[in-house]
Design an enzyme around this catalytic site. Structure first.
Site, short mmCIF file in Angstrom:
data_model
loop_
_atom_site.label_atom_id
_atom_site.label_comp_id
_atom_site.label_asym_id
_atom_site.label_seq_id
_atom_site.Cartn_x
_atom_site.Cartn_y
_atom_site.Cartn_z
N HIS A 1 -5.17 -9.67 -0.85
CA HIS A 1 -5.18 -9.80 0.61
C HIS A 1 -6.25 -10.80 1.02
CE1 HIS A 1 -3.64 -5.64 -0.06
NE2 HIS A 1 -2.82 -5.95 0.94
N ASN B 1 2.34 4.20 10.62
CA ASN B 1 1.61 4.77 11.77
C ASN B 1 2.04 4.01 13.01
OD1 ASN B 1 -0.05 2.55 10.29
ND2 ASN B 1 -0.81 2.49 12.39
N HIS C 1 -8.88 -0.53 -9.70
CA HIS C 1 -7.45 -0.86 -9.62
C HIS C 1 -7.29 -2.37 -9.71
CE1 HIS C 1 -3.26 -0.57 -8.95
NE2 HIS C 1 -3.30 -1.19 -7.78
N TYR D 1 -8.07 -10.59 3.60
CA TYR D 1 -9.26 -9.90 4.11
C TYR D 1 -10.23 -9.49 3.01
CZ TYR D 1 -6.72 -5.55 3.00
OH TYR D 1 -6.02 -4.55 2.37
N GLU D 2 -9.76 -9.51 1.76
CA GLU D 2 -10.66 -9.16 0.66
C GLU D 2 -11.63 -10.29 0.36
OE1 GLU D 2 -8.64 -6.87 -2.72
OE2 GLU D 2 -6.95 -7.68 -1.61
N HIS E 1 -6.82 4.92 7.38
CA HIS E 1 -6.16 4.34 6.20
C HIS E 1 -5.55 5.42 5.29
CE1 HIS E 1 -5.10 1.56 3.09
NE2 HIS E 1 -5.91 2.11 2.21
N ALA F 1 2.95 -1.81 4.06
CA ALA F 1 2.76 -0.76 5.05
C ALA F 1 2.41 -1.48 6.35
CB ALA F 1 1.62 0.15 4.64
N MET G 1 -1.27 -6.73 7.62
CA MET G 1 -2.29 -7.65 7.10
C MET G 1 -1.87 -8.29 5.78
SD MET G 1 -5.49 -5.07 7.63
CE MET G 1 -5.57 -3.94 9.02
N SER G 2 -0.58 -8.42 5.54
CA SER G 2 -0.15 -9.00 4.26
C SER G 2 1.19 -9.73 4.45
CB SER G 2 0.02 -7.90 3.21
OG SER G 2 1.12 -7.09 3.52
N SER H 1 0.83 -1.22 0.00
CA SER H 1 0.00 0.00 0.00
C SER H 1 0.85 1.25 0.00
CB SER H 1 -0.87 0.07 1.26
OG SER H 1 -1.70 -1.02 1.35
N1 HPA Z 1 -2.22 -2.42 11.69
C1 HPA Z 1 -2.36 -3.35 10.73
N2 HPA Z 1 -2.02 -3.15 9.49
C2 HPA Z 1 -1.50 -1.95 9.16
C3 HPA Z 1 -1.33 -0.94 10.11
C4 HPA Z 1 -1.71 -1.19 11.44
O1 HPA Z 1 -1.59 -0.34 12.34
N3 HPA Z 1 -0.79 0.13 9.45
C5 HPA Z 1 -0.63 -0.25 8.16
N4 HPA Z 1 -1.06 -1.50 7.98
#
Ligand code: HPA
Length: 299
Positions: free
Chosen positions: A84, A236, A62, A86-87, A248, A114, A212-213, A31
């Protein structure tokens, strides 16, 4: 979803027919890190929708692309857009491209993502090379009948993230003055972000970052005999560390902000891997030294 074995071969054959050469290295772009694709010169771009048996993207607008070209004169393959769990994909769809890369003869799998910072010493915008992971999803991408042609039923995961690649990444970052942390990535299914208590628990258990990946692809890459490296962009601080909710859009913005140094580092890694392979000095084993001496003396 059961994937017929011959699909991997059929997908690989299609990609082979579209590309001039198959690069040694593939980069999976996370991401906000997709702009690395813009750096690839003389690109051959294949939309995922054109590739037989590739999973169909769930993201409107996309579809995702496979891009093959030159990164600083070195051939690479890049996946812009990944699948992913989760998709809603089955886990063997999430990792389908990795097995296709193995079939194609790719050697190095560089995964990027990310991630949220769990380690309190991290700051948004930092990079972290993954030295190990904890799979908290409860799902293994190797579940089901083993595909013996790729790897064994019970593969060892103790050197999943290749030590040699890790060393090269750290050398490159040192030479370029790019600060990079080393750490453990905790993988959760998502798509919800974690609770503050979950993050506290993850920290206690030894995680430095959360996302998550990456982990499904890394496991399948290792199973298929690819050399795996993974780099997280800490976008973050994870839930409960700062007194505000996660967003996000912020994740994407920070990843884009950090993408310059990320691109520099990944480019340096790809070039270093290419040089290691193609520099004859590095290709010689100890037994070959005599031959080299003889040659040099003779000239
Ligand atoms: N948690 C899970 N997945 C993420 C995060 C997070 O804080 N930031 C970017 N991807």
């Amino acid at each position: 979803m059961e994937i017929p074995n011959q699909w991997f071969e059929e997908t690989a054959e299609y990609i082979k027919a579209r590309l001039i050469d198959i690069p040694d290295t593939v980069i999976v772009l996370g991401s906000g890190l997709g702009i690395l694709a813009d750096e690839i010169k003389n690109p051959i771009v294949i939309d995922y929708t054109e590739i037989p048996h590739f999973p169909k993207s769930t993201v409107v607008g996309h579809a995702g692309q496979l891009i093959c070209g030159l990164l600083n004169y070195v051939p690479v393959l890049a996946m812009s857009g990944r699948f992913h769990y989760y998709e809603g994909y089955d886990i063997n769809q999430v990792t389908y491209p990795v097995r296709v890369f193995a079939k194609l003869g790719v050697k190095n799998l560089i995964l990027t993502n990310a991630a949220g910072g769990v380690n309190l010493n991290f700051e948004p915008g930092d990079l972290m090379v993954i030295k190990d992971h904890i799979n908290f999803s409860g799902v293994s991408p190797l579940r089901g009948p083993n595909l013996d042609e790729f790897g064994p039923r019970f593969p060892d995961m103790s050197n999943l993230y290749d030590e040699e690649l890790l060393r090269i990444i750290e050398e490159c970052s040192g030479e370029m003055g790019i600060m990079i942390n080393e750490g453990v990535y905790a993988y959760l299914q998502g798509p919800n972000y974690e609770t503050p208590s979950e993050i506290k628990a993850l920290r206690t258990l030894g995680a430095d970052a959360v996302g998550m990946s990456t982990v499904p692809e890394a496991i399948v890459g290792r199973h298929s005999g690819l050399k795996v490296a993974a780099i997280s962009c800490i976008t973050n601080m994870a839930a409960g560390i700062l007194p505000r909710p996660l967003d996000h859009n912020e994740v994407k913005e920070v990843a884009e902000f950090a993408s310059r140094k990320f691109i520099s580092l990944v480019t340096a890694l790809v070039v270093a891997l290419y040089n290691e392979k193609n520099n004859p000095k590095n290709m010689l084993g100890e037994g070959d030294v005599k031959y080299l001496d003889g040659n040099v003396d003779g000239e």
